[in-house]
Design a protein around this motif. Structure first.
Motif, short mmCIF file in Angstrom:
data_model
loop_
_atom_site.label_atom_id
_atom_site.label_comp_id
_atom_site.label_asym_id
_atom_site.label_seq_id
_atom_site.Cartn_x
_atom_site.Cartn_y
_atom_site.Cartn_z
N ALA A 147 -1.70 4.50 12.91
CA ALA A 147 -3.09 4.71 13.33
C ALA A 147 -3.70 5.75 12.41
O ALA A 147 -3.72 5.55 11.19
CB ALA A 147 -3.15 5.11 14.80
N VAL B 284 -7.35 6.57 0.17
CA VAL B 284 -8.11 7.82 0.10
C VAL B 284 -8.82 7.92 -1.25
O VAL B 284 -10.00 8.27 -1.33
CB VAL B 284 -7.18 9.02 0.33
N TYR C 114 -14.03 2.21 11.25
CA TYR C 114 -12.64 2.70 11.18
C TYR C 114 -12.30 3.52 12.43
O TYR C 114 -11.26 3.32 13.06
CB TYR C 114 -12.50 3.54 9.92
N THR D 201 -2.92 8.26 -0.91
CA THR D 201 -2.75 6.82 -1.17
C THR D 201 -4.02 6.27 -1.80
O THR D 201 -5.08 6.93 -1.79
CB THR D 201 -2.50 6.03 0.14
N ASP E 275 -3.55 -13.36 5.05
CA ASP E 275 -4.73 -12.57 5.38
C ASP E 275 -4.63 -12.15 6.85
O ASP E 275 -4.80 -12.97 7.76
CB ASP E 275 -6.01 -13.38 5.13
N LEU E 276 -4.36 -10.88 7.06
CA LEU E 276 -4.14 -10.39 8.43
C LEU E 276 -5.44 -10.24 9.20
O LEU E 276 -5.41 -9.86 10.37
CB LEU E 276 -3.37 -9.07 8.38
N GLY F 284 0.82 -1.21 0.00
CA GLY F 284 0.00 0.00 0.00
C GLY F 284 0.85 1.26 0.00
O GLY F 284 2.08 1.20 0.08
N GLY F 285 0.18 2.39 -0.09
CA GLY F 285 0.88 3.67 -0.21
C GLY F 285 1.83 3.93 0.95
O GLY F 285 3.02 4.21 0.75
N ILE F 286 1.32 3.84 2.17
CA ILE F 286 2.14 4.19 3.33
C ILE F 286 3.12 3.06 3.66
O ILE F 286 4.31 3.29 3.91
CB ILE F 286 1.24 4.53 4.53
N SER G 196 0.63 -1.55 9.31
CA SER G 196 0.11 -0.47 8.45
C SER G 196 -1.03 -0.97 7.56
O SER G 196 -1.66 -0.17 6.88
CB SER G 196 1.23 0.12 7.59
N ASP H 70 1.84 -8.25 2.67
CA ASP H 70 0.52 -7.74 2.28
C ASP H 70 -0.38 -8.95 2.02
O ASP H 70 -0.01 -10.08 2.36
CB ASP H 70 0.64 -6.81 1.06
N VAL I 91 -3.69 11.09 3.74
CA VAL I 91 -2.44 10.85 3.02
C VAL I 91 -2.78 10.47 1.59
O VAL I 91 -3.78 9.76 1.35
CB VAL I 91 -1.65 9.70 3.70
N LYS J 59 -9.53 2.52 15.22
CA LYS J 59 -8.33 3.34 15.43
C LYS J 59 -8.26 3.87 16.86
O LYS J 59 -7.18 3.98 17.43
CB LYS J 59 -8.29 4.49 14.41
N1 LIG Z 1 -4.37 7.20 3.46
C1 LIG Z 1 -4.74 7.95 4.50
O1 LIG Z 1 -5.26 9.06 4.36
C2 LIG Z 1 -4.49 7.46 5.88
C3 LIG Z 1 -4.58 8.40 6.92
C4 LIG Z 1 -4.35 7.97 8.22
C5 LIG Z 1 -4.05 6.65 8.46
N2 LIG Z 1 -3.98 5.77 7.44
C6 LIG Z 1 -3.67 4.37 7.76
O2 LIG Z 1 -2.48 4.02 7.13
C7 LIG Z 1 -2.47 2.61 6.90
C8 LIG Z 1 -2.07 2.35 5.47
O3 LIG Z 1 -3.04 2.91 4.61
P1 LIG Z 1 -2.74 3.35 3.12
O4 LIG Z 1 -3.28 4.70 2.96
O5 LIG Z 1 -1.32 3.06 2.77
O6 LIG Z 1 -3.72 2.37 2.35
P2 LIG Z 1 -3.51 1.42 1.11
O7 LIG Z 1 -4.87 0.97 0.71
O8 LIG Z 1 -2.64 2.09 0.09
O9 LIG Z 1 -2.68 0.21 1.74
C9 LIG Z 1 -3.21 -0.65 2.71
C10 LIG Z 1 -2.68 -2.04 2.44
O10 LIG Z 1 -3.22 -2.92 3.44
C11 LIG Z 1 -3.43 -4.16 2.83
N3 LIG Z 1 -4.43 -4.95 3.53
C12 LIG Z 1 -5.74 -4.63 3.73
N4 LIG Z 1 -6.37 -5.67 4.31
C13 LIG Z 1 -5.45 -6.66 4.49
C14 LIG Z 1 -5.51 -7.98 5.01
N5 LIG Z 1 -6.66 -8.51 5.47
N6 LIG Z 1 -4.37 -8.71 5.04
C15 LIG Z 1 -3.21 -8.20 4.55
N7 LIG Z 1 -3.10 -6.96 4.04
C16 LIG Z 1 -4.21 -6.20 4.00
C17 LIG Z 1 -3.93 -3.80 1.42
O11 LIG Z 1 -3.77 -4.88 0.52
C18 LIG Z 1 -3.11 -2.58 1.07
O12 LIG Z 1 -1.97 -2.89 0.29
C19 LIG Z 1 -3.87 2.11 7.25
O13 LIG Z 1 -3.86 1.51 8.52
C20 LIG Z 1 -4.69 3.37 7.27
O14 LIG Z 1 -5.78 3.27 8.12
C21 LIG Z 1 -4.19 6.15 6.15
#
Ligand SMILES: NC(=O)c1ccc[n+]([C@@H]2O[C@H](COP(=O)([O-])OP(=O)(O)OC[C@H]3O[C@@H](n4cnc5c(N)ncnc54)[C@H](O)[C@@H]3O)[C@@H](O)[C@H]2O)c1
Length: 234
Positions: A115, A167, A129, A164, A37-38, A11-13, A64, A32, A162, A133
């Motif tokens: 978080a 969003v 969500y 990603t 499957d987490l 994922g993005g972050i 993450s 991932d 963020v 969190k």
């Molecule tokens: N993007 C935002 O604005 C934002 C803001 C605050 C917090 N966050 C948090 O940051 C973290 C990362 O989010 P992101 O924006 O990179 O999202 P993203 O969708 O780009 O990446 C999330 C990743 O989690 C993986 N995932 C989801 N369910 C899964 C499972 N059951 N088993 C294994 N992997 C799984 C997905 O395949 C994905 O690659 C998340 O916890 C999100 O809540 C995101």
């Protein structure tokens, strides 16, 4: 060489965190959905075991993985609630539980959960969500107290929005829930709570995680590390 386990690594972050930690000399096991499957206990056991088998140690765990579901409470599907809690809250608990002995053995173990500002404040239509969190912050506080005597710290990075796929994927759902055109969602919904009207870049979150797992992060434990562009200053 210190070793880390990072979930959500596709994922993005998560990807930005893996790249940043590797650039700072960490060995990183990024996982991932294709690895496990987490949302299941076995999945979390599998990724911790794989990291320990690969590196023989674990000095940092960075959960993450995540996703979002946007719907008003009376339409919020029970199975999405369960899935959100499983990935956003139970997975970090299980990762901490299964990696705990290794983090203690490290002598300077770090648990840095990604978080959200939604660990501190709520938004409508995100009940699963936001609840997960907020729970994650409670988990981190408890780990901080239990880890204190072992030099183990636990923190929750709390970013605002963020840039990603997570969003981007919610723009259509937000448009439906708020009865807005999709092109108005970014400005009128997503950026509305930010005092600074921009999205955070994934690399900025990764830099904060790198700080927290490094020498300068040693005094941070049991706290949200808020990077929310002024969201919670109001
Ligand atoms: N993007 C935002 O604005 C934002 C803001 C605050 C917090 N966050 C948090 O940051 C973290 C990362 O989010 P992101 O924006 O990179 O999202 P993203 O969708 O780009 O990446 C999330 C990743 O989690 C993986 N995932 C989801 N369910 C899964 C499972 N059951 N088993 C294994 N992997 C799984 C997905 O395949 C994905 O690659 C998340 O916890 C999100 O809540 C995101």
């Amino acid at each position: 060489m210190p070793a880390a386990l990072v979930t959500g690594a596709a994922g993005g972050i998560g990807r930005a965190i893996v790249e940043r930690l590797e650039s700072e000399g960490w060995s990183v096991h990024g996982v991932d959905v294709e690895d496990a499957d987490l949302a299941t206990p076995e999945g979390n056991r599998t990724v911790v075991d794989a990291a320990l088998e690969r590196f023989g140690r674990l000095d940092a765990v960075v959960p993450s993985a995540g996703f979002q579901h946007v719907a008003p409470i009376h339409q919020f599907p029970e199975e999405r609630w369960d899935a959100l809690l499983a990935v956003l809250l139970t997975s970090p608990f299980l990762l901490a539980k299964y990696a705990w002995e290794a983090l203690v053995a490290s002598g300077q173990g770090r648990f840095v959960a990604v978080a959200s500002a939604h660990a501190l404040v709520a938004s409508p239509f995100k009940v699963g969500y936001v609840a997960a969190k907020h729970g994650l912050l409670g988990l981190v506080k408890t780990l901080a107290l239990e880890g204190a005597e072992h030099g183990l710290t636990a923190t929750a990075v709390c970013p605002a929005f963020v840039r990603t796929p997570l969003v981007e994927a919610q723009i259509a759902a937000q448009a439906r829930a708020h009865e807005l055109a999709p092109e108005r969602v970014l400005e009128e919904v997503i950026l509305a709570p930010h005092a600074v009207k921009r999205l955070i870049e994934p690399e900025e979150v990764a830099a904060t995680v790198a700080f927290l797992v490094g020498e300068g992060g040693r005094a941070f434990t049991g706290v949200p590390v808020t990077m929310d562009l002024g969201w919670t200053a109001r």
